[in-house]
Scaffold this motif. Structure first.
Motif, PDB file in Angstrom:
ATOM      1  N   ILE A   3      35.861  41.397  48.122  1.00 36.23           N
ATOM      2  CA  ILE A   3      36.795  41.872  47.288  1.00 36.23           C
ATOM      3  C   ILE A   3      37.013  41.117  46.109  1.00 36.23           C
ATOM      4  CG2 ILE A   3      39.324  42.263  46.783  1.00 36.23           C
ATOM      5  CD1 ILE A   3      39.428  42.623  49.920  1.00 36.23           C
ATOM      6  N   ILE A  69      45.716  37.726  38.854  1.00 37.43           N
ATOM      7  CA  ILE A  69      45.936  37.948  40.606  1.00 37.43           C
ATOM      8  C   ILE A  69      44.423  37.929  41.150  1.00 37.43           C
ATOM      9  CG2 ILE A  69      46.802  39.423  42.217  1.00 37.43           C
ATOM     10  CD1 ILE A  69      49.388  39.546  40.534  1.00 37.43           C
ATOM     11  N   LEU A  71      43.040  39.385  43.860  1.00 28.64           N
ATOM     12  CA  LEU A  71      43.081  40.780  44.862  1.00 28.64           C
ATOM     13  C   LEU A  71      42.769  40.513  46.270  1.00 28.64           C
ATOM     14  CD1 LEU A  71      44.040  43.557  44.887  1.00 28.64           C
ATOM     15  CD2 LEU A  71      41.855  44.310  44.093  1.00 28.64           C
ATOM     16  N   GLU A  72      41.763  39.725  46.665  1.00 26.25           N
ATOM     17  CA  GLU A  72      41.508  39.411  47.902  1.00 26.25           C
ATOM     18  C   GLU A  72      42.584  38.238  48.486  1.00 26.25           C
ATOM     19  OE1 GLU A  72      37.303  38.607  48.834  1.00 26.25           O
ATOM     20  OE2 GLU A  72      37.804  37.163  50.490  1.00 26.25           O
ATOM     21  N   ARG A  73      42.872  37.276  47.805  1.00 31.42           N
ATOM     22  CA  ARG A  73      44.062  36.606  48.485  1.00 31.42           C
ATOM     23  C   ARG A  73      45.256  37.226  48.546  1.00 31.42           C
ATOM     24  NH1 ARG A  73      45.716  31.684  44.742  1.00 31.42           N
ATOM     25  NH2 ARG A  73      47.141  33.402  44.204  1.00 31.42           N
ATOM     26  N   ALA A  74      45.611  38.061  47.774  1.00 33.92           N
ATOM     27  CA  ALA A  74      46.830  38.984  47.853  1.00 33.92           C
ATOM     28  C   ALA A  74      46.762  39.849  49.170  1.00 33.92           C
ATOM     29  CB  ALA A  74      47.160  39.652  46.603  1.00 33.92           C
ATOM     30  N   ALA A  75      45.552  40.644  49.149  1.00 36.70           N
ATOM     31  CA  ALA A  75      45.511  41.305  50.303  1.00 36.70           C
ATOM     32  C   ALA A  75      45.759  40.525  51.738  1.00 36.70           C
ATOM     33  CB  ALA A  75      44.115  42.064  50.240  1.00 36.70           C
ATOM     34  N   LEU A  76      45.007  39.448  51.666  1.00 40.80           N
ATOM     35  CA  LEU A  76      44.977  38.584  52.989  1.00 40.80           C
ATOM     36  C   LEU A  76      46.269  38.013  53.279  1.00 40.80           C
ATOM     37  CD1 LEU A  76      41.165  37.723  53.147  1.00 40.80           C
ATOM     38  CD2 LEU A  76      42.382  39.441  54.355  1.00 40.80           C
ATOM     39  N   LYS A  78      49.140  39.209  52.686  1.00 42.00           N
ATOM     40  CA  LYS A  78      49.971  40.110  53.116  1.00 42.00           C
ATOM     41  C   LYS A  78      49.476  40.526  54.492  1.00 42.00           C
ATOM     42  CE  LYS A  78      53.250  43.841  52.493  1.00 42.00           C
ATOM     43  NZ  LYS A  78      53.941  44.546  51.665  1.00 42.00           N
TER      44      LYS A  78
ATOM     45  N   ILE B   3      35.009  44.085  51.326  1.00 39.97           N
ATOM     46  CA  ILE B   3      35.926  45.123  51.176  1.00 39.97           C
ATOM     47  C   ILE B   3      35.803  46.006  52.671  1.00 39.97           C
ATOM     48  CG2 ILE B   3      36.045  47.471  49.832  1.00 39.97           C
ATOM     49  CD1 ILE B   3      34.595  45.989  47.440  1.00 39.97           C
ATOM     50  N   ALA B  54      48.224  44.144  47.337  1.00 41.50           N
ATOM     51  CA  ALA B  54      47.923  44.317  48.590  1.00 41.50           C
ATOM     52  C   ALA B  54      48.071  45.575  49.245  1.00 41.50           C
ATOM     53  CB  ALA B  54      48.677  43.163  49.400  1.00 41.50           C
TER      54      ALA B  54
END
Lengths: 95, 95
Positions: A3, A69, A71-76, A78, B3, B54
């Motif tokens: 990501i 931001i 995005l990968e860190r935010a996704a993981l 949460k 992804i 996220a």
């Protein structure tokens, strides 16, 4: 592709223009792309639908870039291998 | 995380419910999450904004799962290390 790598690719391709357009304008583009995806979902053109999915993640990455931001860190952060609500994997929320 | 791996994680966590909800209902959730992101962008709560990013990528992945679309492949097919419109890297579109 990670990501983060995809987000960096969008940064390389589009950051200058994205940053000049700003947060509000880029968010509006994201909304437009989501609505275009919604229209394609009603049809049967699979290739066109795939392109709309590509556009939505591309504009989400662009927006994350101008917000600085990850995005990968935010996704993981949460969705850390479990449901953030019930803390189970797979999700066992009852609502 | 690739992804594709993130999409698979969403599949593991949520596919049963996503699939039961269906395309239209899941698309509506995606739209709601995008609008929530838009609200957070107006404020200054960085952590909350990251969570909304996220959620958007999570619901986009969920929607791709019930469409059996590979989000990573779709993204790289369209954004293949160059701008799909001008074919340049970085983008040099003049509009």
């Amino acid at each position: 592709m990670h990501i983060q790598e995809f987000q960096n690719l969008m940064k390389h391709l589009y950051f200058k223009r994205d940053n000049e357009r700003g947060i509000e304008g880029t968010f509006k583009w994201l909304v437009d792309e989501v609505l275009e995806l919604g229209e394609e979902l009603k049809g049967s053109d699979r290739e066109a639908t795939e392109k709309e999915f590509a556009d939505v993640i591309a504009w989400l990455a662009s927006l994350a870039n101008i917000m600085s931001i990850d995005l990968e860190r935010a996704a993981l952060n949460k969705y850390n291998y479990k449901c953030p609500k019930c803390q189970k994997s797979p999700c066992q929320c009852t609502f």
